[in-house]
Design an enzyme around this catalytic site. Structure first.
Site, PDB file in Angstrom:
ATOM      1  N   THR A 101      52.998 -11.520 -71.105  1.00  0.00           N
ATOM      2  CA  THR A 101      52.636 -11.436 -69.687  1.00  0.00           C
ATOM      3  C   THR A 101      51.152 -11.673 -69.417  1.00  0.00           C
ATOM      4  OG1 THR A 101      52.249  -9.036 -69.767  1.00  0.00           O
ATOM      5  CG2 THR A 101      54.492  -9.778 -69.269  1.00  0.00           C
ATOM      6  N   ASP A 158      11.229 -37.295 -58.714  1.00  0.00           N
ATOM      7  CA  ASP A 158      12.117 -36.274 -58.148  1.00  0.00           C
ATOM      8  C   ASP A 158      12.437 -35.175 -59.155  1.00  0.00           C
ATOM      9  OD1 ASP A 158      12.397 -37.435 -55.631  1.00  0.00           O
ATOM     10  OD2 ASP A 158      14.027 -38.734 -56.283  1.00  0.00           O
ATOM     11  N   ASN A 187      46.710  -4.531 -67.372  1.00  0.00           N
ATOM     12  CA  ASN A 187      46.291  -3.636 -68.455  1.00  0.00           C
ATOM     13  C   ASN A 187      46.161  -2.200 -67.965  1.00  0.00           C
ATOM     14  OD1 ASN A 187      46.180  -5.967 -69.891  1.00  0.00           O
ATOM     15  ND2 ASN A 187      43.977  -5.988 -70.219  1.00  0.00           N
ATOM     16  N   GLU A 189      41.344  -9.761 -74.423  1.00  0.00           N
ATOM     17  CA  GLU A 189      40.545 -10.585 -75.343  1.00  0.00           C
ATOM     18  C   GLU A 189      40.644 -12.074 -75.018  1.00  0.00           C
ATOM     19  OE1 GLU A 189      44.614 -10.014 -76.694  1.00  0.00           O
ATOM     20  OE2 GLU A 189      43.030  -8.526 -76.461  1.00  0.00           O
ATOM     21  N   ASP A 215      18.719 -36.924 -49.851  1.00  0.00           N
ATOM     22  CA  ASP A 215      18.109 -38.214 -49.547  1.00  0.00           C
ATOM     23  C   ASP A 215      18.974 -38.915 -48.505  1.00  0.00           C
ATOM     24  OD1 ASP A 215      15.974 -38.152 -51.368  1.00  0.00           O
ATOM     25  OD2 ASP A 215      17.277 -38.724 -53.017  1.00  0.00           O
ATOM     26  N   ASP A 235      16.685 -39.292 -57.182  1.00  0.00           N
ATOM     27  CA  ASP A 235      17.018 -40.383 -58.092  1.00  0.00           C
ATOM     28  C   ASP A 235      15.838 -40.864 -58.928  1.00  0.00           C
ATOM     29  OD1 ASP A 235      15.551 -41.583 -56.112  1.00  0.00           O
ATOM     30  OD2 ASP A 235      17.134 -42.924 -55.422  1.00  0.00           O
TER      31      ASP A 235
END
Length: 901
Positions: A734, A641, A703, A287, A329, A637
């Site tokens: 853990t 663009d 797990n 979880e 560029d 920029d």
């Protein structure tokens, strides 16, 4: 409070009302005082979730609720000690979850802080940049095409100004703006032509405006509830992991039923089996994984910002690892963006200009190398004056030296004029700007009008080939002469000669007028010009870019240069940086215009330099590359663009020279406008994705080990080898700390020496799913073996469970070292290169040891002190995962080496 009708006042009235100055603006002290009164210029956001609501949210998980219910029932039946301990562990788990969730939210909040917009403002009579949140009523702001309007403001000056107000009014067509007062009574927001509104975008032109409202008092603030900023969307990886969590949740339900049924079949106690099954189901579902992933992403993004790359949209982090092409560029990204005029050509003469950067110190030398007084040469003086007046950049002295506010190319013109003694503030007062036609990337020109020597004179600067095509005359040493075809050819050859040296070339032309033409437009004002000369500017390549290009090539990423500069200029830089290599193609904007999309698609894979292209061409280039299934990163920029930045898989806007429109359209902002920063970001992106996979591998393999051990023991009739409390404790100790520490793993060796990850590649690709299964099964069987061995030696059930408990915990913690790399040995990585993991493991071992060695905890967790021989078995079994995985990595390398022979 009724809204003031700022639009119905003259600009000087508004200024008087706000106690400001149209030329000097506010002084800094007054601005600071007003900030205290009016508050920050930001929209209020919903309050963050409280820690208590986060805590309650952690307890709402269905399995946790079942476990709490089971603990309560257990207490009612007399097992109150177990009941209390289980509830304490549940609370500790929830507290850890709250800590992780809060840390993730804080990291994402910090991410938002990184992308705050800036505003150009006049304070103390000087133009400077401030955080838009610091604007106050009475401030004078300067706005250009591509800027986002930072507050509600009344226009003072405007030149061809248009604003897109779709965010506010829904009107998609840009609105023309002007400073004239509107005398009518109640005027709808959409018709207030002399007002600019927070959150709208300047699409063209230039303006100067007086801030009248800020923050929640703006028009945008009035409807803030409707326009409230949405939270960051989960990334594709986070969505996939959420789906994985749901799948594991369903699997947990099956595990509950299976373990419970098997236990009953084997004659185990009903309540104990129920508690064991529920505890195992809680432990089986990682979880904490979504929170771990969010924290790893956010912390990785913070690391990127420290390397000058600010991620605006989290999915870009994943996409970076899959990039196959970077379209960059040239100016400022591949080069230093310290434009310096090195040569001026006018009236048949080449003049050298000394000095570098923005320091306004330098000399002017003729072709014989002798210094000249620049303002005694009529043509040179006109070049310097025209370049200064026909620019919007400003030179500012700071504690660290000089800096340019505005476009660096225009800044170079301001600096070279200052070297000759022409200071912008003084020159503007003598020759004020009367009108202008702002720069447009389609025209590649800009024109301004001034009153000079008793007449109106316009200066036009722009691309040499475009400007020469509009010129009919030329300035010579003898005066103005007609521009013949032969002279035009010679001038174009000079332009090519300068460009082939890697210099950027701008041209300047003039025209005299009896008066400013009515219906001012490029068609009327930018014809019949008189050519004056060329500016040759040098913008040297960034020293780190050549290595960055080489790294990207090794990483399987192709670099493509896209520039508006002349072909010779682009090729000179591309060759020097290793972008263009023998056999690569070059395309110009003119050639692109003659190609249809299919023809472009056929050649796009071998073209590495695009020259003389417009921003609109970028969209076609991106589309053609994506047709070949490339994952494209694109830099930009300007306002034009924005479409290409949105269309690209990763849009990277410039942080220094980029417009607000470009930044809004981008996924990432380069704070230093540097190409090498993109490569650093790719490396970080690959590392972050690798680290998330490591956390997933660790959690799921651990797990899996718990499920294998417990289910196998019950199936074999050995009873439950762990108590419910022990299972939950393992999940607490853990899982969380080591998984989070693995997310902080430094980049692996060779992370940039492998090809890009395939975009559709799953998180379990590369055999990770198989590794999770066999490594988890190994941990489970080792735990089962220690339990069986203890029972076969005649140990008590408590001793056998303690051996299994400690073996499971230590083998999982040792296994965390295995997942630091899928294929590299721990010896080559280095044991101490991830200190966070080392500290996490030491903390987890200390907690695990506490429940075995501290007497009152032994009673709670049903553990006992182990004998010396038992400890030898536990420790021996715990290191087996490390040895086994190291052997498997070695065999994998040997197999790979054989395949290469």
């Amino acid at each position: 409070m009724p809204e003031k009708k700022w639009y119905a006042m003259e600009s000087h009235q508004v200024c008087r009302e706000l106690n400001s100055d149209l030329h000097q603006g506010l002084n800094q002290e007054e601005a600071n005082e007003r900030l205290k009164i009016y508050g920050p210029n930001v929209l209020k956001e919903p309050p963050p979730r409280s820690l208590f609501s986060m805590f309650i949210g952690q307890l709402k998980e269905i399995l946790v609720l079942i476990l709490i219910g089971a603990a309560i029932i257990s207490g009612i039946l007399g097992e109150w000690e177990d009941s209390i301990v289980i509830l304490v562990i549940v609370v500790l788990n929830a507290v850890l979850g709250v800590y992780q969730e809060n840390k993730a939210e804080q990291a994402l909040k910090a991410l938002k802080e990184m992308t705050k917009p800036a505003a150009k403002v006049v304070r103390n009579g000087m133009v400077t940049q401030v955080d838009a949140g610091e604007l106050v009523p009475g401030d004078i702001v300067l706005l250009d095409a591509g800027d986002s309007v930072p507050a509600d403001a009344r226009l003072i000056e405007a030149a061809s100004l248009r604003a897109n107000e779709a965010a506010l009014t829904g009107e998609s067509v840009p609105v023309e703006k002007g400073p004239a007062m509107i005398a009518a009574g109640e005027v709808p927001v959409g018709d207030r032509k002399n007002m600019l509104f927070m959150g709208t975008i300047i699409t063209s032109g230039r303006g100067k405006a007086l801030v009248v409202e800020t923050g929640m008092n703006t028009q945008l603030g009035r409807i803030a509830q409707l326009l409230q900023e949405t939270p960051l969307e989960p990334t594709p990886l986070q969505r996939r992991l959420n789906e994985l969590g749901k799948t594991l949740g369903m699997a947990a339900g099956v595990i509950v039923a299976l373990v419970f049924a098997t236990g009953l079949w084997r004659g185990e106690d009903v309540l104990e089996m129920f508690m064991t099954a529920i505890s195992l189901a809680v432990a089986a579902v990682p979880e904490g994984l979504p929170a771990v992933v969010t924290i790893v992403l956010a912390l990785g993004v913070t690391r990127m910002s420290q390397r000058q790359a600010v991620i605006r949209k989290l999915p870009a982090v994943e996409t970076l690892g899959t990039a196959t092409v970077i379209c960059s560029d040239k100016t400022g990204t591949l080069t230093k963006n310290e434009m310096t005029v090195t040569q001026i050509y006018t009236a048949g003469n080449f003049l050298q200009v000394t000095g570098t950067g923005y320091q306004p110190d330098g000399r002017f030398l003729n072709q014989q190398g002798n210094e000249i007084a620049p303002l005694t040469d009529r043509n040179l003086e006109l070049m310097l004056l025209g370049g200064l007046l026909n620019s919007d950049a400003r030179l500012e002295a700071t504690e660290k030296g000089y800096r340019v506010i505005g476009d660096p190319t225009e800044g170079a013109l301001v600096v070279v004029a200052a070297k000759a003694g022409l200071i912008r503030e003084k020159v503007e007062k003598t020759y004020p700007r009367l009108a202008e036609i702002p720069f447009d990337s389609a025209r590649k020109m800009m024109t301004t009008f001034h009153h000079i020597d008793g007449s109106i004179q316009s200066f036009t600067k722009g691309a040499p080939d475009v400007l020469l095509a509009r010129s009919t005359g030329v300035m010579t040493g003898q005066g103005t002469e007609p521009l013949t075809g032969e002279m035009r050819t010679q001038l174009l050859q000079i332009n090519s000669q300068l460009a082939s040296q890697g210099q950027r070339v701008l041209a300047l032309a003039v025209r005299r007028w009896p008066e400013i033409p009515a219906g001012l437009s490029p068609d009327t004002a930018e014809q019949d010009l008189t050519f004056v000369g060329f500016y040759a500017m040098q913008d040297p390549p960034r020293p780190e870019v050549k290595e960055a290009v080489a790294v990207s090539r090794r990483a399987g990423i192709r670099t493509v240069m896209i520039t508006g500069d002349h072909q010779e200029t682009a090729m000179a830089i591309a060759k020097e940086l290793g972008i263009w290599q023998q056999g690569d193609g070059v395309l110009t904007g003119a050639q692109l215009d003659q190609m249809d999309d299919q023809q472009l698609k056929e050649v796009v894979n071998r073209v590495t330099v695009y020259a003389r292209v417009s921003p609109e061409d970028k969209l076609r280039i991106v589309a053609a590359l994506k047709e070949h299934k490339h994952v494209v990163a694109m830099t930009g920029d300007g306002v034009n663009d924005a479409p290409a930045l949105k269309r690209a898989d990763i849009g990277a806007a410039m942080g220094i020279t980029g417009t607000e429109v470009a930044k809004e359209a981008s996924d990432m902002v380069l704070l230093d406008d540097n190409f090498a920063t993109i490569i650093n970001a790719v490396e970080e992106g690959r590392t972050i994705y690798d680290n998330i996979r490591k956390s997933i591998q660790y959690l799921l393999s651990c797990n899996t080990g718990e499920i294998v051990a417990i289910f196998s023991a019950i199936l074999l009739g050995l009873g439950s080898l762990l108590t419910p409390i022990q299972i939950l404790w393992l999940n607490l100790v853990t899982d969380g700390p080591p998984a989070l520490a693995l997310g902080l793993e430094p980049p692996e060796k060779g992370v940039m020496d492998r090809p890009p990850r395939k975009p559709r590649e799953g998180v379990f690709a590369g055999g990770m799913g198989i590794k999770i299964f066999w490594q988890g099964t190994m941990i489970g069987l080792l735990t089962l073996f220690s339990y069986w061995l203890a029972l076969s030696w005649g140990r008590t059930l408590e001793e056998a469970r303690t051996m299994a408990f400690v073996t499971m915990a230590l083998s999982q913690l040792v296994h965390s070292f295995n997942v630091r790399s899928m294929d590299q040995s721990l010896l080559s990585i280095g044991l101490g290169t991830n200190r966070s993991l080392t500290y996490a493991i030491l903390a987890s071992i200390s907690l695990q040891a506490a429940v075995v060695f501290i007497p009152f905890l032994r009673g709670i967790f049903e553990t006992v002190l182990l004998r010396t021989g038992d400890w030898a078995v536990v420790l021996g079994l715990s290191v087996v995962p490390l040895v086994a995985v190291e052997i498997s990595k070695l065999l994998g390398k040997l197999k790979l080496a054989e395949g290469r022979l």
